[in-house]
Design a protein around this motif. Structure first.
Motif: not given
Lengths: 84, 184
Positions: B3-8
């Motif tokens: 699942i992609y988390e929108k942060k570096l």
């Protein structure tokens, strides 16, 4: 929802710091699964991360598509991580 | 699944354009010891691991390497996005630019495209974990080489962070290898 409001960057940094600690306890526990002190730290960081992300998402938009519970599709809006 | 988390995982804020440096750093995106190979190596080796701790560690480090791939991509993007034609044509980035523009594409600094031969999956836990120890050191050395030629503090704080992660991963893989060898 104001994606460019002040405070976004500093709250995101707190999340990055907390998630870094959480990742460290994760990798450490993979090779030291019975370390009680590490388990307690992991729990502490996990709870802190969850609280910070709830606050961030209520102010600046979802971090994952599943967190988009508004009546508008906020997920697509930038800045995306490599643009910040 | 992922699942992609929108942060570096680590913030990237590069202020100065530097196409020459981007042309070096792209090697940690798709070069022989880069983050693409690292993530594919660990996530692929998981399937033939017998020890549950090994499956977990390879999953978690493989996942972190994907986050590092994104960080390196962000560095290359920010170093090149404002480059003018004059800045590009007289730099080593020019030949890359002809084929890929300002896009981020997996290649080594020497221009060799990403190659799965840069990592191994042998289906033997001891063999694979021994490869992983060497891989972390090779990635660490590559970050050292980048730090030798870079004087941009915005870039170097990111490279220093990524270099340190290789050392932590080396430590965890060493512990895992000992754990598996001692349990035999």
């Amino acid at each position: 929802m104001n994606r460019n409001a002040s405070g976004r960057e500093s709250l995101l940094k707190k999340i990055q710091e907390t998630d870094f600690a959480l990742y460290e306890t994760t990798l450490y526990l993979d090779t030291h699964p019975n370390d009680e002190k590490a388990l307690a730290l992991h729990k502490e960081y996990a709870n802190a991360s969850m609280e910070l992300k709830q606050k961030y998402q209520s102010l600046f938009g979802p971090l994952t598509p599943a967190a988009n519970t508004e009546n508008t599709w906020e997920w697509v809006h930038g800045p995306w991580p490599w643009e910040m | 699944m992922f699942i992609y988390e929108k942060k570096l995982q680590f913030p990237v804020n590069i202020r100065n354009t530097n196409t020459k440096l981007a042309n070096f750093i792209i090697s940690q995106y798709g070069g022989p010891d880069g983050e693409m190979g690292a993530s594919m190596r660990y996530l692929s080796q998981r399937f033939s691991m017998k020890d549950d701790n090994a499956k977990a560690l390879l999953t978690d480090i493989g996942n972190e390497e994907l986050a590092h791939l994104e960080i390196v991509g962000a560095v290359v993007h920010q170093l090149t996005k404002n480059a003018t034609t004059a800045e590009i044509e007289n730099s080593p980035f020019a030949t890359y630019f002809i084929d890929h523009g300002k896009g981020v594409w997996p290649t080594s600094a020497a221009g060799q495209p990403f190659n799965a031969m840069s990592f191994a999956v042998k289906g033997d836990p001891i063999t694979d974990l021994t490869e992983d120890l060497a891989a972390e050191q090779k990635a660490r050395t590559t970050y050292d080489n980048i730090l030798r030629v870079s004087s941009d503090p915005d870039v170097n704080r990111v490279m220093t962070y990524l270099r340190q992660r290789e050392i932590n991963h080396f430590q965890r893989f060493g512990e895992l290898l000992n754990r598996i060898q001692c349990s035999k």
